[in-house]
Each structure stands twice: as C-alpha cells, then as structure tokens.
Design an enzyme around this catalytic site. Structure first.
Site, PDB file in Angstrom:
ATOM      1  N   TYR A   8       0.823  -1.214   0.000  1.00  0.00           N
ATOM      2  CA  TYR A   8       0.000   0.000   0.000  1.00  0.00           C
ATOM      3  C   TYR A   8       0.856   1.264   0.000  1.00  0.00           C
ATOM      4  O   TYR A   8       0.397   2.319  -0.434  1.00  0.00           O
ATOM      5  CB  TYR A   8      -0.950  -0.008   1.203  1.00  0.00           C
ATOM      6  CG  TYR A   8      -2.140  -0.909   0.968  1.00  0.00           C
ATOM      7  CD1 TYR A   8      -3.306  -0.412   0.403  1.00  0.00           C
ATOM      8  CD2 TYR A   8      -2.088  -2.272   1.264  1.00  0.00           C
ATOM      9  CE1 TYR A   8      -4.387  -1.239   0.146  1.00  0.00           C
ATOM     10  CE2 TYR A   8      -3.159  -3.107   1.017  1.00  0.00           C
ATOM     11  CZ  TYR A   8      -4.310  -2.584   0.458  1.00  0.00           C
ATOM     12  OH  TYR A   8      -5.379  -3.400   0.193  1.00  0.00           O
TER      13      TYR A   8
ATOM     14  N   CYS B 119      -2.103   0.557  10.704  1.00  0.00           N
ATOM     15  CA  CYS B 119      -1.000   1.270  11.365  1.00  0.00           C
ATOM     16  C   CYS B 119      -1.273   1.878  12.728  1.00  0.00           C
ATOM     17  O   CYS B 119      -0.415   1.793  13.607  1.00  0.00           O
ATOM     18  CB  CYS B 119      -0.455   2.333  10.428  1.00  0.00           C
ATOM     19  SG  CYS B 119       0.361   1.576   9.018  1.00  0.00           S
TER      20      CYS B 119
ATOM     21  N   LYS C 294     -11.980   2.035   6.033  1.00  0.00           N
ATOM     22  CA  LYS C 294     -12.469   3.378   5.721  1.00  0.00           C
ATOM     23  C   LYS C 294     -12.922   3.352   4.270  1.00  0.00           C
ATOM     24  O   LYS C 294     -12.676   2.368   3.567  1.00  0.00           O
ATOM     25  CB  LYS C 294     -11.389   4.438   5.962  1.00  0.00           C
ATOM     26  CG  LYS C 294     -10.158   4.266   5.084  1.00  0.00           C
ATOM     27  CD  LYS C 294      -9.075   5.288   5.404  1.00  0.00           C
ATOM     28  CE  LYS C 294      -9.428   6.664   4.865  1.00  0.00           C
ATOM     29  NZ  LYS C 294      -8.219   7.550   4.826  1.00  0.00           N
TER      30      LYS C 294
ATOM     31  N   VAL D  70       8.792  -2.473   3.327  1.00  0.00           N
ATOM     32  CA  VAL D  70       8.167  -3.753   3.679  1.00  0.00           C
ATOM     33  C   VAL D  70       7.314  -3.582   4.942  1.00  0.00           C
ATOM     34  O   VAL D  70       7.385  -2.553   5.621  1.00  0.00           O
ATOM     35  CB  VAL D  70       9.222  -4.857   3.892  1.00  0.00           C
ATOM     36  CG1 VAL D  70      10.044  -5.060   2.627  1.00  0.00           C
ATOM     37  CG2 VAL D  70      10.137  -4.527   5.068  1.00  0.00           C
TER      38      VAL D  70
ATOM     39  N   SER E 102     -16.803   7.578  15.620  1.00  0.00           N
ATOM     40  CA  SER E 102     -17.022   6.407  14.775  1.00  0.00           C
ATOM     41  C   SER E 102     -17.092   5.150  15.624  1.00  0.00           C
ATOM     42  O   SER E 102     -16.928   5.194  16.845  1.00  0.00           O
ATOM     43  CB  SER E 102     -15.872   6.273  13.771  1.00  0.00           C
ATOM     44  OG  SER E 102     -14.677   5.931  14.455  1.00  0.00           O
TER      45      SER E 102
END
Ligand code: NAD
Ligand code: UGA
EC number: 1.1.1.22
Length: 463
Positions: free
Chosen positions: A13, A277, A340, A91, A270
């Site tokens: 990502y 992360c 999300k 990585v 939320s």
C-alpha cells in the site's frame, strides 16, 4: 549527478503508490518496485490496469502512464538492488506475534532480511531509505548490518517516513503537507539527504521538505500516528458521554473544531479506528517507552488503544441490547467491511471485531462492501482464530448487491462510510426488512430524521 535508478523493496500500500508517483514525476529516474509475493507483482503487471492489487482513486491512471516507461514491477529483488543507487525499504513491520514484546513491539524480521540482502548484493555505494514505519533507532541496526559486509561498499541510511492515508494516497502524495527526511549530520549524510531532496523537489515545494536527524525523523512518524489516533479516541470518549447526557457529538465536534488551536479535522466519532498502522504504531510506541522505563508515558498512550477497543465493543453490545438482548439466528447486515471508504484494505477494520462479537452471540452476518470480497471477509475472521473456518463461513454471507444484502434483515449496521450508502433507496430497504427495522450507523453518515420518518429505529454514535 542526480539519482537515475531507484529500487523499492515492498510493493504494498505504500511502496506501490509512492513509487508510481515518483516515476510519474521523475521520468528521468528508472523506478523498480520488487516484492517476494509473485501474485502481487503479477497483479501490478496485469495488462488491465484496473486489476492492480491496490484500489486507490486515481492510481490506475498513473500506473498506466508510467508502467513500462520508467516504472517496473518485478520479483527479481537482487537484480534491482544491484542496479540501484537509492533503495527504499517499504516492507511490512507488523506487531510481533511471538517471543519478547509479543503483541506490542514491531516485528523487524522483514527489515533485517532486506538489510542483509542489500549487504550481500551491493557492489557499489548506495543510499538506503527507510520508508517503512520503524521504531526509533532502527537505522542503527540497519547500519550495523550494512557496515559489516566487508566488501568495502559505503552506505548512507536515511529515514523518510510516509504520511499518506489510504483512500487519498494519490492526492496525499501529489500534495504532501510535508516530506520528512532524516539523515546523518556528517558531510556524506548531508549529501545523501540532498540526493533525496532533489527527487522530491521535482514536484514538492522546497519549503515543504523538512530535514532532521535520523532519530527525530523515525520518532516523528510514530508521534504523528499517535496524535491522530488520540484525537479519534478523544472524540469517541466524548461520544459515550454525549449519549448519556443529550449532547450531540457532531455538534460538540463542530463547536470545538472551530477553535483554530484545535482545528476541525479528525474529529469524526465512529465505531472505532482501524487500518494497519494506528494500533500497531501506538503499541510500538508504548513498548519503546516501557523499554526505557517510562511507564507513565507508556500508560498515557496505551489508553488510546483501550478506548478504541471499548468503542468497538460498545457498538456490538448496543446492537445486542437493542435487539431485545438476543441476536441469536437474526440476520444483521453490515454495510461496509473496509476500514475506511475508498480503499479495499480491511486490516484491523472495526467491522471484523464487531462481526466476531455478534457471531459469538449466534447472529448471522450479511456483508456488502463495494470493494471487499467474501474471501477477504472470511480470511479476516479466520485470522482472529476465535472459531474454525467452517463456522465462520456458516455464519457469514456476502452479497454483490446491497438491497439483497439488506432483504429480510433485523438490523443494518454501517461500518464503513462509503458515499454510495447515503444515496440508497432507504424506503425500499425498510420495506424489505423485518420490523421493527433497526439501523446502527457506526459512521454517522445517514440522515437520522429521514430514516426515522421512514420508520427505522435509528441509532447513531454519540447522540
Ligand atoms: P504491505 O503489507 O501492503 O506491503 C509490504 C510488502 O512487502 C508485501 O507485499 C511483502 O510481500 C513485501 N515484503 C516483505 N518482506 C520482503 C522482502 N524481504 N523482500 C521483498 N518484499 C518483501 O504493507 P504497507 O501497508 O505498504 O506498509 C509498509 C510499511 O509502511 C509499514 O511499515 C507501514 O507501517 C508503513 N506505512 C503504511 C501506510 C499505509 O497506509 N498502509 C502509510 C504509511 C506508512
Ligand atoms: C493513517 C494516517 O492518517 C496517515 O497519515 C498515516 O500515514 C497512515 O495512518 C499510516 O501510517 O499507515 P490511514 O490509516 O490510511 O492513515 O487512514 P486514516 O484516514 O487516518 O483513518 C484511520 C482510521 O481512523 C479509519 O478507520 C478511519 O475511519 C478512522 N477515523 C479517521 C475516524 O474514526 N474518525 C476520524 O475523524 C478520522
């Protein structure tokens, strides 16, 4: 002369989108992204750019423009290392699942493997860039491995953490708030910093490129994520108090956000933050603080995670309580599974934990997410090891069509804030559901009064 060949280890990502932008903005640099995962590299090379392994708005067009020109995806790790003047390590650095620091510390085995491979392969001097998020002082360990190869090659290590958020990666990379580069204070260190500054200066204003020492740079990344996550836990803590007192958390967030010292961003209450992360980086920070004997510092940050776990649990508990204290055999439809909107990433998504709680109560979960497959949903649940795969598969259905997912449901739970959910024909959904029809909006995106007018029993977060 500037850098002409870059290698990035890790096509995930961060590595994928970051290198795509560097290649797009620096046509004079050859950028090769390598990974051990053959399937992932094959997907990056798929003729149809819509099949690249990461969904990010705008990314496929950039890959289309640069791939084969100066952007390459390959599994030939050693060749790419050998050729490059600058090597990014991008990585994964997950939380350790074994041994000392289990469940807290960052697992640096992939980082160490990269360092050893770079040490083994390199025949010319190289700049090694830490792109992964790492514990402060990791550069020291990397340096020690690289400096002991005995083949006379000189390495400079830079820290260049990435601040992009998923779902907005392309925009974040094109217009970063800042680029942070940490390096040694020696002449060689400063030269290496300048080489990386020159790469970014192809599209980023110089006054947004910040240079520091290595340790400040490494620690700033963990600090930024801790502060961001802390804001969410803070507003989520207030959401519970709002529910008890008649205050509305959206109104409170607006009121405090207009204070320029607080600011309006990252104050959305939320069902709890997810993503690969925030939790991992805070746990890592807690572990580092403890390892220096800073127990108060560690406890302070750990509370952000404790609050987040509480918020997820509170959401599932509220569903059970509202549905007359039993969800056994009831169909509960999840709108959204990603952590999300605008991403296909589900790592640490709140949806996984809420589903797990409800399956423990014998609920039947139906899932609709525009970008997440059933395979992924089941893999996420299996990863928790709460029950066996067959049981997970028996208790979870996935749908390609949201209306089919909602038909016959006792309750709907919104777990991801995908824009399309707001635009649905909610009357049609209501008509197809069991009555009373319950809606639990874990993202506060639906229009409460519209839903109540239709007949829904509507529950938001923090009001
Ligand atoms: P990811 O899991 O998507 O990608 C990591 C890739 O590295 C995997 O494809 C894996 O196969 C590959 N890899 C591991 N060891 C390898 C080796 N020795 N040789 C070649 N390839 C190897 O992870 P990600 O989300 O891209 O995150 C990478 C790092 O960036 C992490 O440290 C993370 O904390 C940090 N970060 C992530 C984000 C985000 O939004 N995901 C943002 C900022 C920083
Ligand atoms: C986050 C940071 O925003 C990035 O700067 C950082 O680079 C990245 O982590 C990383 O290091 O991996 P990301 O996790 O991709 O990015 O996405 P965010 O937008 O930060 O959202 C994280 C979670 O918090 C999501 O579940 C989101 O729904 C939730 N959130 C966010 C809230 O609940 N409320 C908010 O106000 C904002």
């Amino acid at each position: 002369m500037g850098i002409t060949k870059i290698c990035c280890i890790g096509a995930g990502y961060v590595g994928g989108p970051t290198m795509a932008i560097i290649a797009q903005k620096c046509p004079q640099i050859q950028v090769t992204v390598v990974d051990l995962n053959q399937e992932r590299i094959a997907a990056w090379n798929d003729e149809d750019v819509n099949n690249i392994p990461i969904y990010e708005p705008g990314l496929s067009d950039i890959v289309k423009e640069a791939r084969g020109r100066n952007l390459f995806f390959s599994t030939e790790v050693e060749k790419a290392i050998d050729e490059a003047e600058m090597i990014f390590i991008s990585v994964n650095t997950p939380t350790k699942t074994y041994g000392k620091g289990k469940g807290m510390a960052a697992d640096l085995k992939f980082i160490e493997l990269c360092a050893r491979q770079i040490a083994k392969v390199s025949k010319t001097d190289k700049i090694v860039v830490e792109k992964s998020t790492l514990p402060v002082r990791t550069a020291e360990a990397i340096k020690s491995i690289l400096d002991n190869t005995g083949n006379g090659v000189k390495f400079q290590i830079l820290s260049n953490p990435e601040f992009l958020a998923e779902g907005t990666a392309v925009q974040d990379l094109l217009n970063p708030d800042r680029i942070l580069i940490g390096g040694e204070t020696t002449d060689e260190g400063q030269k290496a910093i300048q080489a990386l500054v020159d790469v970014y200066a192809n599209w980023v204003d110089k006054d947004r490129i910040l240079t520091t020492n290595v340790w400040s740079s490494e620690l700033s990344k963990l600090t930024a994520n801790a502060f961001l996550a802390q804001r969410i836990s803070s507003i989520n803590a207030m959401s519970e108090l709002c529910e008890k007192t008649g205050a509305d958390v959206n109104e409170v967030a607006r009121a405090i956000g207009m204070d320029s010292r607080i600011g309006p961003k990252f104050l959305k209450a939320s069902v709890g933050f997810g993503g690969s992360c925030f939790q991992k980086d805070i746990l890592n920070l807690v572990y580092i603080a403890k390892s220096y004997g800073l127990n108060e510092v560690a406890d302070y940050w750990e509370q952000v995670i404790i609050m987040n776990d509480h918020q997820k649990r509170r959401f599932s508990d509220n569903i059970v309580k509202t549905l007359y204290n039993t969800v056994s055999g009831k169909k509960i439809t999840f709108l959204g599974w990603a952590f999300k909107k605008d991403t296909n990433d589900t790592r640490e998504s709140a949806a996984i934990y809420v589903a797990d709680d409800l399956i423990n109560e014998n609920a039947k979960i139906s899932v609709y997410d525009p970008k997440v497959s059933r395979k992924k949903v089941l893999a996420d649940l299996d990863y928790l090891q709460t029950r066996n795969s067959e049981e997970n598969a028996d208790n979870v259905l996935s749908f390609e069509n949201p209306y089919e997912a909602c038909a016959g449901a006792h309750a709907i739970a919104v777990l991801t804030e995908w824009d399309e959910f707001v635009a649905y024909d909610w009357q049609k959904i209501y008509d197809s559901m069991q009555k009373p029809a319950f809606a639990f909006d874990g993202r506060n995106i639906l229009n409460a009064s519209d839903l109540q007018k239709i007949g829904f029993v509507y529950h938001a977060i923090g009001s």
